[in-house]
Design a protein around this motif. Structure first.
Motif, PDB file in Angstrom:
ATOM      1  N   ASN A 133       2.795  -3.239   9.278  1.00 25.22           N
ATOM      2  CA  ASN A 133       3.349  -4.461   8.679  1.00 25.22           C
ATOM      3  C   ASN A 133       4.057  -4.134   7.362  1.00 25.22           C
ATOM      4  O   ASN A 133       3.811  -4.757   6.327  1.00 25.22           O
ATOM      5  N   ASP A 134       4.954  -3.116   7.416  1.00 27.54           N
ATOM      6  CA  ASP A 134       5.689  -2.681   6.225  1.00 27.54           C
ATOM      7  C   ASP A 134       4.734  -2.289   5.103  1.00 27.54           C
ATOM      8  O   ASP A 134       4.954  -2.617   3.927  1.00 27.54           O
ATOM      9  N   ASN A 135       3.679  -1.584   5.479  1.00 19.24           N
ATOM     10  CA  ASN A 135       2.693  -1.064   4.523  1.00 19.24           C
ATOM     11  C   ASN A 135       1.940  -2.169   3.789  1.00 19.24           C
ATOM     12  O   ASN A 135       1.422  -1.941   2.688  1.00 19.24           O
ATOM     13  N   GLN A 136       1.852  -3.351   4.404  1.00 18.60           N
ATOM     14  CA  GLN A 136       1.094  -4.443   3.795  1.00 18.60           C
ATOM     15  C   GLN A 136      -0.259  -4.651   4.477  1.00 18.60           C
ATOM     16  O   GLN A 136      -1.106  -5.359   3.928  1.00 18.60           O
ATOM     17  N   THR A 137      -0.467  -4.066   5.620  1.00 18.07           N
ATOM     18  CA  THR A 137      -1.737  -4.192   6.344  1.00 18.07           C
ATOM     19  C   THR A 137      -2.368  -2.814   6.463  1.00 18.07           C
ATOM     20  O   THR A 137      -1.680  -1.844   6.792  1.00 18.07           O
ATOM     21  N   ALA A 138      -3.693  -2.747   6.177  1.00 21.91           N
ATOM     22  CA  ALA A 138      -4.388  -1.452   6.175  1.00 21.91           C
ATOM     23  C   ALA A 138      -5.657  -1.528   7.010  1.00 21.91           C
ATOM     24  O   ALA A 138      -6.365  -2.552   7.023  1.00 21.91           O
ATOM     25  N   THR A 139      -5.942  -0.438   7.718  1.00 18.14           N
ATOM     26  CA  THR A 139      -7.220  -0.223   8.394  1.00 18.14           C
ATOM     27  C   THR A 139      -7.501   1.269   8.341  1.00 18.14           C
ATOM     28  O   THR A 139      -6.816   2.001   7.613  1.00 18.14           O
ATOM     29  N   CYS A 140      -8.522   1.710   9.106  1.00 17.12           N
ATOM     30  CA  CYS A 140      -8.941   3.106   8.982  1.00 17.12           C
ATOM     31  C   CYS A 140      -9.346   3.638  10.348  1.00 17.12           C
ATOM     32  O   CYS A 140      -9.828   2.894  11.216  1.00 17.12           O
ATOM     33  N   ASN A 141      -9.176   4.955  10.540  1.00 16.08           N
ATOM     34  CA  ASN A 141      -9.593   5.607  11.784  1.00 16.08           C
ATOM     35  C   ASN A 141     -11.020   6.139  11.720  1.00 16.08           C
ATOM     36  O   ASN A 141     -11.572   6.560  12.730  1.00 16.08           O
ATOM     37  N   SER A 142     -11.609   6.116  10.530  1.00 11.66           N
ATOM     38  CA  SER A 142     -12.919   6.738  10.328  1.00 11.66           C
ATOM     39  C   SER A 142     -13.988   5.670  10.104  1.00 11.66           C
ATOM     40  O   SER A 142     -13.699   4.573   9.606  1.00 11.66           O
ATOM     41  N   TYR A 143     -15.228   6.035  10.465  1.00 14.03           N
ATOM     42  CA  TYR A 143     -16.347   5.150  10.140  1.00 14.03           C
ATOM     43  C   TYR A 143     -16.745   5.285   8.673  1.00 14.03           C
ATOM     44  O   TYR A 143     -17.497   4.450   8.161  1.00 14.03           O
ATOM     45  N   ASP A 144     -16.265   6.322   8.003  1.00 10.98           N
ATOM     46  CA  ASP A 144     -16.532   6.486   6.577  1.00 10.98           C
ATOM     47  C   ASP A 144     -15.490   5.722   5.772  1.00 10.98           C
ATOM     48  O   ASP A 144     -14.369   5.484   6.223  1.00 10.98           O
ATOM     49  N   ASP A 145     -15.885   5.368   4.567  1.00 14.56           N
ATOM     50  CA  ASP A 145     -14.977   4.621   3.701  1.00 14.56           C
ATOM     51  C   ASP A 145     -13.873   5.551   3.189  1.00 14.56           C
ATOM     52  O   ASP A 145     -14.135   6.671   2.729  1.00 14.56           O
ATOM     53  N   ARG A 146     -12.633   5.042   3.237  1.00 13.96           N
ATOM     54  CA  ARG A 146     -11.474   5.770   2.742  1.00 13.96           C
ATOM     55  C   ARG A 146     -10.695   4.867   1.785  1.00 13.96           C
ATOM     56  O   ARG A 146     -10.687   3.652   1.927  1.00 13.96           O
TER      57      ARG A 146
ATOM     58  N   PHE B   5       0.845  -1.191   0.000  1.00 15.85           N
ATOM     59  CA  PHE B   5       0.000   0.000   0.000  1.00 15.85           C
ATOM     60  C   PHE B   5       0.887   1.251   0.000  1.00 15.85           C
ATOM     61  O   PHE B   5       1.970   1.264   0.601  1.00 15.85           O
ATOM     62  N   ASP B   6       0.408   2.277  -0.675  1.00 14.59           N
ATOM     63  CA  ASP B   6       1.191   3.500  -0.850  1.00 14.59           C
ATOM     64  C   ASP B   6       0.805   4.525   0.216  1.00 14.59           C
ATOM     65  O   ASP B   6      -0.276   5.117   0.152  1.00 14.59           O
ATOM     66  N   PRO B   7       1.666   4.768   1.200  1.00 11.95           N
ATOM     67  CA  PRO B   7       1.291   5.732   2.249  1.00 11.95           C
ATOM     68  C   PRO B   7       1.265   7.174   1.747  1.00 11.95           C
ATOM     69  O   PRO B   7       0.591   8.016   2.327  1.00 11.95           O
ATOM     70  N   SER B   8       2.024   7.463   0.681  1.00 17.35           N
ATOM     71  CA  SER B   8       2.093   8.848   0.208  1.00 17.35           C
ATOM     72  C   SER B   8       0.796   9.294  -0.459  1.00 17.35           C
ATOM     73  O   SER B   8       0.459  10.484  -0.433  1.00 17.35           O
ATOM     74  N   SER B   9       0.064   8.364  -1.069  1.00 18.16           N
ATOM     75  CA  SER B   9      -1.173   8.746  -1.765  1.00 18.16           C
ATOM     76  C   SER B   9      -2.435   8.341  -1.002  1.00 18.16           C
ATOM     77  O   SER B   9      -3.550   8.630  -1.454  1.00 18.16           O
ATOM     78  N   ALA B  10      -2.288   7.657   0.131  1.00 17.16           N
ATOM     79  CA  ALA B  10      -3.466   7.193   0.874  1.00 17.16           C
ATOM     80  C   ALA B  10      -4.162   8.360   1.581  1.00 17.16           C
ATOM     81  O   ALA B  10      -3.560   9.396   1.873  1.00 17.16           O
ATOM     82  N   HIS B  11      -5.446   8.163   1.846  1.00 17.15           N
ATOM     83  CA  HIS B  11      -6.198   9.156   2.620  1.00 17.15           C
ATOM     84  C   HIS B  11      -5.597   9.252   4.017  1.00 17.15           C
ATOM     85  O   HIS B  11      -5.083   8.270   4.564  1.00 17.15           O
ATOM     86  N   ARG B  12      -5.670  10.420   4.596  1.00 10.28           N
ATOM     87  CA  ARG B  12      -5.026  10.632   5.887  1.00 10.28           C
ATOM     88  C   ARG B  12      -5.622   9.792   7.002  1.00 10.28           C
ATOM     89  O   ARG B  12      -4.990   9.591   8.039  1.00 10.28           O
ATOM     90  N   ASP B  13      -6.862   9.267   6.814  1.00 12.17           N
ATOM     91  CA  ASP B  13      -7.459   8.419   7.846  1.00 12.17           C
ATOM     92  C   ASP B  13      -6.998   6.968   7.750  1.00 12.17           C
ATOM     93  O   ASP B  13      -7.295   6.170   8.643  1.00 12.17           O
ATOM     94  N   ILE B  14      -6.334   6.620   6.678  1.00 12.69           N
ATOM     95  CA  ILE B  14      -5.847   5.252   6.506  1.00 12.69           C
ATOM     96  C   ILE B  14      -4.655   5.022   7.435  1.00 12.69           C
ATOM     97  O   ILE B  14      -3.761   5.857   7.560  1.00 12.69           O
ATOM     98  N   VAL B  15      -4.636   3.860   8.091  1.00  7.19           N
ATOM     99  CA  VAL B  15      -3.540   3.478   8.984  1.00  7.19           C
ATOM    100  C   VAL B  15      -2.863   2.242   8.390  1.00  7.19           C
ATOM    101  O   VAL B  15      -3.512   1.205   8.199  1.00  7.19           O
ATOM    102  N   LEU B  16      -1.570   2.342   8.110  1.00  5.01           N
ATOM    103  CA  LEU B  16      -0.807   1.244   7.512  1.00  5.01           C
ATOM    104  C   LEU B  16       0.178   0.680   8.528  1.00  5.01           C
ATOM    105  O   LEU B  16       0.729   1.416   9.364  1.00  5.01           O
TER     106      LEU B  16
END
Length: 734
Positions: free
Chosen positions: A576-589, A563-574
Motif C-alpha cells: 500500500n505504497d509503504n503505508q501498510t506493514a506486517t511481518c514474516n516472522s513470529y518474532d517482533d521486528r 514506513f521506510d523500506p530501506s531501514s526496516a528489518h528484512r522480515d518486515i513486509v510493506l
C-alpha cells in the motif's frame, strides 16, 4: 514605410502599380521595360515559357518601323485584336509541373540592381513570319524580386490587376510629405510653423498667426486669392480635385478589368481576386468558389490585423532589444575605459615594483662592492706595512754584513738571524694572495620574469556573478526543501562550484549545507512548521562571488510520511505504497518511518487491520540506530507502548511501567502524540489517552517506530492535525 512604396525596378514611388501573379508589385511603365516578347518558333528557352493551351492568333505584325523584340503589343491597346479562343488561366505562371512558377534565373540586371529577363533577339525573318500569321508571339514578364516568370495573354499588361490600394496609399504619402514640407515663410520661430494658406498673388506661405499679422483680408489684400498649401487635401493636385473621385465627391468604385461597366461585387476564393456579376455568368469564375466581397473584405482585414498584432509584438521586442543594444554599447564603452585605466594602473604597479626591486638589487651590488674594496684595502695596508718592515730589516742586515768587525758582528748576529727568520715566517702561504676576487658572485636570473612579461595577457577570470534563484523550481515537501538556481545570461566568468547556505529555521545564523557543482539541491531532515532562509553564491579560483537574493521557504505544518523500506528489518513486509506493514516472522521486528522530528508537535495514527492470537505490537518513537530484531522499547534507543487485547504498558530500556486497562483488536486505532516543545510522548487507543504522558524530558531526533510480528498488520495514517479534545485518560493500575 517609404521602402514599401518604392518600385523594385525604378526605385521611385509606385506609378500605376500592377499586381503580378506572385503578389509583388511593379509600376506599369516599368513593366513595359522588363517585359519580353518571344516568337513561338523560338526554341532558345524551351522550358521557360510554355502556355497551357495554344496561343491565340496574333494581331497584325508590327509595322516596318517597329524594332524587332520591342515591347509593342504588350498592352491591351495592341492585343485587343487578338483571337478570342478559350485559354484557361492565361495569366498564371507556368512550369514543367504546372505549379504556376518558372525556374529561370535571369542573368542581366536593371539599372536599379534588379535581375531581369534578357531580351532574346528575333531570328532573321521572324518579322515576316509573324506578319504572315505563321508564328504568333508569346510575351512574358519576370518579377524583378522573386524572378518568377508570368505569361501574358492577348490583353498584355492590362491583364494584370491594378493595385488601387497601393496607389491611394502612395498618393496620401506624397500629400503628407508635401504638407509636412510646407512651412510658413514669414515665421520668426524656429522651426517655422506649418503653413495654413498660400497666397496665389504673393506666392507666399503663411501660418495662421502670420496671415492675420502680415496678410489681413482688407485693403489691397482683400482681392488676393488664398488657397490651401501644397499637399493639403483641398489644394490643387493634393487630392481635393476630381482625380479618383466621382462627381458627387465620393471615391469612384472600381470596375471589373474585363467588364468595364460592372463593379466588383464578389470575391473568387479559387483565384483570390474580386470579380463582378458578369464574370460569374460568362467568365471562367462561374464554377469557382465565390463569396460576398464585403464579407471577405472584413475577414481578410481581421486576419491582417491579427497578423499585425504578432508583428507589432515583435517590433516592440525589437525596439526594446535595440535599446538594450544601445545600452550595451554604452556599457562596452565605459567598461573599455575602465579596463584601460585598470591595465595602465596594473602595468604602472609592475613598473613601480620592478623599480623598487631594482633599487634593492643595486643596494646589494653596492654593499658587495664596498665589502670587496674594504677587504682589498685592508690587505694592501697590511702588506705594505709588513713590506716596509721587511725591507728595513733587509737593508739593516746588509749593512751589518758589510762591517768587518767579527766580534761586533757575532754580538748581534744571533738576534738578527732570529728576526729575519721571524720576518720570513710572517709571509706564510696565502699571505701574498688576494682575499677576495674581482668577480661578483651575484647572478640575476631575469629569464623567468622576462617570460612572464612576454606571457602577460588577459585571462577571463573574474569573480563569478550573482546566481539567480529559480523560484518556480524552489519548493518544500514535508520537512525538506528543494532549491534551484542558475547563472545569469551572457555570463562568461567561469564557475567552479556553488555554496548553498541555510539558517536554522528560527532566524539564526546561516550555515553551509551544500558545496558542489550542481544547481539543484534538496535538504532533508528540517524542522516541520518552520520558516527557513536560503541563499547561494558561486566561486572559482579568483574567489567567492556575492550572495544571491534570500528565498524564504516554509516547511509543512504536519508530517506526511510512510514506513521506510530501506531501514526496516528484512522480515518486515510493506505494501500500500509503504503505508501498510506486517511481518514474516513470529518474532517482533522493527520498522521506522521516513520522517525525523527534532522539534514541534506531531501526531500520527496506526489502524490495526489484522490482530490474531493476541500478539503484543509496540508503537512509539526511536532513534535511527535502534535495534530492529526485538520488541520496540527493549533497548535505550526506543520509547514505546506495547499492548495486547486487554492492557497496555510503557517500555524503555526493557523497563515496563504504567500498566493501563484497554487493549487493541482488529479495527482499533492507536494514536501517537510527540510533543517536542514539552519533551513528552502520549499514546491514544481509539481516541482515549492511555494514562499520563508516557515519557518526560525526551530530547533529540526521533523517528516514528513500530514493532510487530506476523499476527499483526497495521496501516499508517499521517498528515493529521494534533487532537484538540481527547477523552479523559485512563489511570494506570497500581
Amino acid at each position: 514605410m517609404e521602402e514599401e512604396l518604392k518600385c523594385p525596378v525604378c526605385g521611385s514611388l509606385f506609378r500605376e502599380p500592377i499586381i503580378l501573379p506572385c503578389s509583388h508589385n511593379v509600376c506599369l511603365p516599368c513593366a513595359r521595360t522588363i517585359a519580353v516578347q518571344t516568337p513561338e518558333s523560338e526554341q532558345h528557352l524551351p522550358t521557360l515559357l510554355h502556355p497551357r493551351s495554344p496561343a491565340p492568333p496574333a494581331a497584325a505584325a508590327p509595322g516596318p518601323g517597329a524594332p524587332a523584340g520591342s515591347a509593342a503589343c504588350l498592352d491591351s491597346e495592341c492585343g485587343a485584336s487578338g483571337g478570342g479562343g478559350d485559354h484557361a488561366d492565361k495569366l498564371s505562371l507556368h512550369s514543367e509541373t504546372d505549379s504556376g512558377y518558372g525556374s529561370y534565373t535571369p542573368s542581366l540586371k536593371s539599372p536599379n540592381g534588379v535581375r531581369v529577363l534578357p531580351l532574346v533577339p528575333a531570328p532573321p525573318g521572324a518579322a515576316a513570319t509573324a506578319a504572315r500569321g505563321a508564328g504568333p508571339a508569346s510575351s512574358s514578364l519576370t518579377c524583378p524580386q522573386c524572378h518568377r516568370s508570368a505569361s501574358l495573354d492577348q490583353r498584355g499588361l492590362r491583364g494584370f490587376q491594378r493595385n488601387r490600394l497601393l496607389e491611394a496609399i502612395v498618393q496620401r504619402y506624397q500629400q503628407g510629405r508635401a504638407a509636412a514640407a510646407a512651412k510658413c515663410q514669414l515665421c520668426d520661430r524656429s522651426p517655422p510653423e506649418p503653413a495654413a494658406v498660400l497666397c496665389e498673388q504673393c506666392e507666399v506661405l503663411y501660418c495662421a498667426a502670420c496671415q492675420l499679422r502680415c496678410h489681413p483680408a482688407r485693403g489691397p489684400f482683400a482681392k488676393h486669392r488664398l488657397a490651401p498649401p501644397p499637399g493639403h487635401p483641398g489644394a490643387p493636385g493634393g487630392g481635393g480635385g476630381d482625380g479618383g473621385k466621382g462627381a458627387g465627391g465620393g471615391r469612384k468604385l472600381p470596375t471589373c478589368a474585363e467588364h468595364d461597366l460592372e463593379n466588383y461585387s464578389m470575391y473568387c476564393v479559387s483565384c483570390r481576386s474580386p470579380v463582378c456579376y458578369q464574370c460569374l455568368e460568362e467568365g471562367k469564375h462561374g464554377k469557382h468558389d465565390v463569396k460576398a466581397l464585403g464579407a471577405m473584405w472584413k475577414q481578410h482585414k481581421a486576419q491582417l490585423s491579427q497578423a499585425l498584432n504578432g508583428v507589432s509584438d515583435k517590433a516592440k521586442e525589437a525596439k526594446e532589444f535595440l535599446v538594450q543594444l544601445k545600452n550595451l554599447l554604452q556599457q562596452i564603452q565605459e567598461n573599455g575605459l575602465d579596463y584601460e585605466a585598470c591595465l595602465v594602473a596594473q602595468c604602472d604597479a609592475l613598473v613601480d615594483a620592478l623599480t623598487r626591486q631594482k633599487a634593492k638589487l643595486l643596494t646589494k651590488v653596492t654593499k658587495e662592492r664596498e665589502h670587496k674594496l674594504k677587504v682589498v684595502w685592508d690587505q694592501i695596508n697590511h702588506c705594505t706595512l709588513k713590506l716596509r718592515q721587511s725591507t728595513g730589516l733587509m737593508e739593516y742586515c746588509l749593512e751589518v754584513i758589510k762591517e768587518n768587525d767579527p766580534s761586533g758582528f757575532l754580538q748581534i748576529s744571533d738576534a738578527l738571524i732570529k728576526r729575519v727568520q721571524v720576518s720570513q715566517e710572517q709571509w706564510v702561504k696565502g699571505a701574498l694572495e688576494p682575499k677576495v676576487s674581482a668577480e661578483f658572485d651575484l647572478t640575476l636570473d631575469s629569464e623567468p620574469l622576462l617570460q612572464s612579461i612576454h606571457q602577460l595577457d588577459f585571462i577571463q577570470m573574474k569573480l563569478p556573478p550573482v546566481p539567480l534563484l529559480q523560484l518556480e523550481k524552489c519548493c518544500t515537501r514535508n520537512n525538506s526543501v528543494t532549491l534551484a538556481w542558475r547563472m545569469p545570461p551572457l555570463s562568461h566568468n567561469p564557475v567552479e562550484g556553488y555554496i548553498l547556505e541555510l539558517d536554522d529555521g528560527d532566524g539564526g545564523q546561516f550555515r553551509e549545507v551544500y558545496v558542489g557543482k550542481e544547481t539543484l539541491c534538496t535538504i532533508d531532515g528540517l524542522h516541520f512548521n518552520s520558516t527557513y532562509n536560503a541563499r547561494v553564491k558561486a566561486f572559482n579560483s579568483s574567489g567567492v562571488g556575492p550572495y544571491s537574493k534570500t528565498v524564504i521557504l516554509q516547511t509543512s505544518d504536519v508530517a506526511w510520511f510512510t514506513f521506510d523500506p530501506s531501514s526496516a528489518h528484512r522480515d518486515i513486509v510493506l505494501s500500500n505504497d509503504n503505508q501498510t506493514a506486517t511481518c514474516n516472522s513470529y518474532d517482533d521486528r522493527v520498522v521506522l518511518g521516513t520522517a525525523a522530528f527534532s522539534k514541534g508537535v506531531h501526531y500520527w495514527e496506526l489502524h490495526v487491520d489484522r490482530y490474531d492470537n493476541h500478539p503484543d505490537p509496540a508503537f512509539g518513537i526511536a532513534r535511527i540506530n535502534v535495534v530492529k530484531d526485538m520488541m520496540l522499547g527493549k533497548d535505550d534507543k526506543a520509547w514505546a507502548m506495547y499492548v495486547d487485547n486487554n492492557r497496555s504498558w510503557f517500555m524503555h530500556c526493557n523497563s515496563h511501567t504504567n500498566r493501563t486497562e484497554g487493549g487493541v483488536s482488529k479495527g482499533a486505532t492507536v494514536g501517537v502524540l510527540l510533543d517536542l516543545n514539552k519533551h513528552n510522548l502520549t499514546f491514544y487507543i481509539n481516541g482515549q489517552q492511555q494514562g499520563p504522558p508516557a515519557f518526560e524530558n525526551i530530547e533529540g531526533v526521533f523517528m516514528p517506530a513500530l514493532s510487530l510480528n506476523r499476527n499483526v498488520q497495521v496501516t499508517l495514517h499521517t498528515g493529521l492535525e494534533v487532537p484538540q479534545c481527547v477523552k479523559q485518560p485512563k489511570l494506570p493500575n497500581n
